[in-house]
Write a protein that holds these residues in place. Sequence first.
Motif, short mmCIF file in Angstrom:
data_model
loop_
_atom_site.label_atom_id
_atom_site.label_comp_id
_atom_site.label_asym_id
_atom_site.label_seq_id
_atom_site.Cartn_x
_atom_site.Cartn_y
_atom_site.Cartn_z
N UNK A 172 0.86 -1.18 0.00
CA UNK A 172 0.00 0.00 0.00
C UNK A 172 0.89 1.24 0.00
N UNK A 173 0.80 2.04 -1.03
CA UNK A 173 1.55 3.29 -1.11
C UNK A 173 0.66 4.44 -0.66
N UNK A 174 1.13 5.22 0.29
CA UNK A 174 0.39 6.35 0.82
C UNK A 174 1.25 7.60 0.70
N UNK A 175 0.72 8.62 0.03
CA UNK A 175 1.52 9.81 -0.27
C UNK A 175 1.01 11.00 0.52
N UNK A 176 1.70 11.33 1.57
CA UNK A 176 1.35 12.47 2.40
C UNK A 176 2.50 12.80 3.32
N UNK A 177 2.25 13.62 4.34
CA UNK A 177 3.31 14.06 5.25
C UNK A 177 3.23 13.43 6.63
N UNK A 178 2.02 13.13 7.09
CA UNK A 178 1.85 12.56 8.43
C UNK A 178 1.04 11.28 8.31
N UNK A 179 1.57 10.20 8.88
CA UNK A 179 0.89 8.91 8.88
C UNK A 179 0.67 8.47 10.32
N UNK A 180 -0.58 8.20 10.66
CA UNK A 180 -0.91 7.60 11.96
C UNK A 180 -1.20 6.13 11.75
N UNK A 181 -0.30 5.29 12.22
CA UNK A 181 -0.47 3.84 12.11
C UNK A 181 -1.01 3.35 13.44
N UNK A 182 -2.26 2.88 13.46
CA UNK A 182 -2.96 2.60 14.71
C UNK A 182 -3.38 1.14 14.79
N UNK A 183 -3.01 0.48 15.89
CA UNK A 183 -3.40 -0.90 16.14
C UNK A 183 -4.83 -0.95 16.69
N UNK A 185 -5.93 -1.80 19.49
CA UNK A 185 -6.05 -1.35 20.88
C UNK A 185 -5.89 0.15 21.04
N UNK A 186 -5.75 0.89 19.94
CA UNK A 186 -5.63 2.35 20.00
C UNK A 186 -4.22 2.86 20.13
N UNK A 187 -3.23 1.98 20.19
CA UNK A 187 -1.83 2.41 20.25
C UNK A 187 -1.22 2.38 18.86
N UNK A 188 -0.04 2.97 18.73
CA UNK A 188 0.60 2.95 17.43
C UNK A 188 1.72 3.94 17.31
N UNK A 189 2.01 4.34 16.08
CA UNK A 189 3.09 5.26 15.77
C UNK A 189 2.57 6.41 14.91
N UNK A 190 3.11 7.59 15.15
CA UNK A 190 2.91 8.74 14.27
C UNK A 190 4.22 8.97 13.53
N UNK A 191 4.15 9.04 12.23
CA UNK A 191 5.33 9.31 11.40
C UNK A 191 5.11 10.63 10.68
N UNK A 240 10.10 12.35 11.86
CA UNK A 240 9.73 12.32 13.28
C UNK A 240 8.91 11.05 13.53
N UNK A 241 9.31 10.30 14.55
CA UNK A 241 8.62 9.06 14.92
C UNK A 241 8.19 9.16 16.38
N UNK A 242 6.88 8.99 16.64
CA UNK A 242 6.33 9.21 17.98
C UNK A 242 5.40 8.05 18.34
N UNK A 243 5.58 7.43 19.49
CA UNK A 243 4.61 6.42 19.93
C UNK A 243 3.40 7.09 20.57
N UNK A 250 -5.34 10.53 21.69
CA UNK A 250 -4.01 10.31 22.24
C UNK A 250 -2.92 10.63 21.24
N UNK A 251 -3.17 10.34 19.95
CA UNK A 251 -2.19 10.66 18.92
C UNK A 251 -2.03 12.16 18.77
N UNK A 252 -3.14 12.89 18.80
CA UNK A 252 -3.07 14.35 18.71
C UNK A 252 -2.25 14.92 19.85
N UNK A 253 -2.48 14.41 21.06
CA UNK A 253 -1.74 14.89 22.23
C UNK A 253 -0.26 14.53 22.13
N UNK A 254 0.06 13.30 21.69
CA UNK A 254 1.46 12.89 21.58
C UNK A 254 2.20 13.75 20.56
N UNK A 255 1.56 14.00 19.42
CA UNK A 255 2.18 14.85 18.41
C UNK A 255 2.38 16.26 18.93
#
Length: 652
Positions: A172-183, A185-191, A240-243, A250-255
């Motif tokens: 899957x190719x995704x073309x943008x600047x910010x990717x939220x990869x979410x499991x 359970x609601x956890x994941x990574x912000x790239x 930038x990589x953020x858990x 939660x992702x908005x707050x972490x970023x």
Amino acid sequence: MLYFRETRQTLLLRNAGLERNWVIGKKQLLPPNQENSFLACLNYQGLTEDRHQSRSTLQYAGVSEQNIRQTDFLPAHTVAAIRFTDDFRKLELSWNFRIFPKTPGWESFVEVSTLSFPLDDWRTDNRRDILDAIPFETGSASFHLASFRAGTDLHNEFVKLTSHKLKKGHELYLDGNILRAQKPDGSGLILVKVCPGPADRREKIRANFRITDNLITVLGWGIEPGEIATGKKITSHSLITIPFSGGETGATLALRNFLKKRWQVSFNSPAALIVNPWGGGGEYLYKHFSDKFIAREMEASAKLGATHYQIDDGWQAGGFLPDLTILGRVTDKSFWKIDRKKFPQGFDRIKQVARKTGVNIGLWFAPNVNEEYRNWKTESEILTAFHRKYGIDYIKIDGVYHRSREAEINLDNLLRTVYRQTGGKVRFNLDVTAGIRLGFLYSPEFGPVFPANRYPQSPQDCLRKYHPNNTLRNFWKLSHFIPPHLIQVEVPNFMFDPAEFGDPEKFSYRDNDPHSPLLYGGKYCAALSLFGSPLAWLQPSRTPKELLDEYAIVFAAYKEHRDSIVKGDVYPIGQEPDGKSITGFASILDRHGYAVIYREAGKISSARIPLPFSGSAKPETILSDTRTETKISGGKLEISLKDSRSFALLKW
């Protein structure tokens, strides 16, 4: 070492909930469960690979950690570096991880120098340049993409949001600047890839992100093969990589927490309420710029409560912006001398007016686009001299067109050098409205981003005609990712005289236009900036007094409460603005908070809006242009706004 853990066979990098593991084998750094590191961790096509044997040519050379004091716009941090070499190419590469204390996540980037050009076919459209490849359980995850697009003179969709799932066995190719990869359970990574949006990208990659089974690959260094000069170090774009945990909120707050640290200088800067007269008509400025005109403008700005009056294009002796961007003129020091026909005493008289009114001087400047900003040292001296002589401390940067990574680095050097030479007293507004620029995720480090040129006096069918519903929609969407107070929000003179600009029928607002600012009123239009960085986009000495008075009331509330609002965690709340919604922003700090709610042009007058992390409270209405009823119960704001096209600023 604080962040690295190295044994004979393994390497671990860890920081506050985020970690990466590698295996050390045969002088190579390999991801776990990988036979080789070809296309697995870090790669630049034709430079760090042997494609015939499908292997990386990078030789692992150890790690280091260096503590960096606050420099320029960067706060204190640690650079944890993984070093590589290639004796054949005489290549040295450092994979750097910038880590901020007590802040989950990191910012990574590559520095490389070589005596060998990249080989392979430079013309390929799907380059395999890998900035990072991150192990992640992709099969059950959801992927939420934000794609930013600058050049806002040509469109009205500043950020596009989409959601995706990976089909097993596919990519899957995704073309943008910010990717939220979410499991699940609601956890994941912000790239966050800090680079131009896809529309402005130079490098020939298919997309910024590629999702495959158990792997997220980040593509593109921001460097084209021809830009790698032998014996000269060059730096990639950063990632930038953020858990996070807790889903989208939660992702908005972490970023936000990471950017609060990363953009610490601009994030913590004092409030700036800037007046820029270009919004009232550039042709008028070209004809009427003078000491007397600016003095009248600054006196009127003081009545608005402005902190700065920004002198836009036309003050300089050498010509105007179109001379640079259309005619290709190359500038020198003489171009940026003050036009003595308009300002016989330079800015000395304006400096006296600034002292009298308490309104500081801001300035417009366009760096030398036609030489890739290679004269950045000279231009830093020009801007530093203006600060030292006239106290100029807010500079709008315009006319930017990046044709190379060198140009991006040179402009970055200009901004950081001016900051350093002025003792940290100068801030910048980077315009992202045209040209090719690093965009929305680069600009806020230096000051509030200038997102759009929207004019009330534009023709009726022009995309750039000001409408408050469009301003709110784009501001609300951007605020999911960029702290709102680092986004300038235009507040224009919509009570202008259409006859001044030509045919009144062509330049006025249509009577049946449901989003004419004349229907919303001055307080509402100014209130759109309460959680942002207000930009009075007008010529105050030529703006009707009744409109200025309404703006002044709202701006006074902004100045009183702005610092308290910024201290909280700020979220867009309510519905996505669509011209009929009830929407707004909230700032939450412990049990206290602020909210500004807008009822657009719809018929529904009340709403129950979830507030992140809030219990129950009785809000106080600080400012409104209609009758309001409010209550906070069970973490939800219940609000009623009697009239359409109205707002309320609340505190509890």
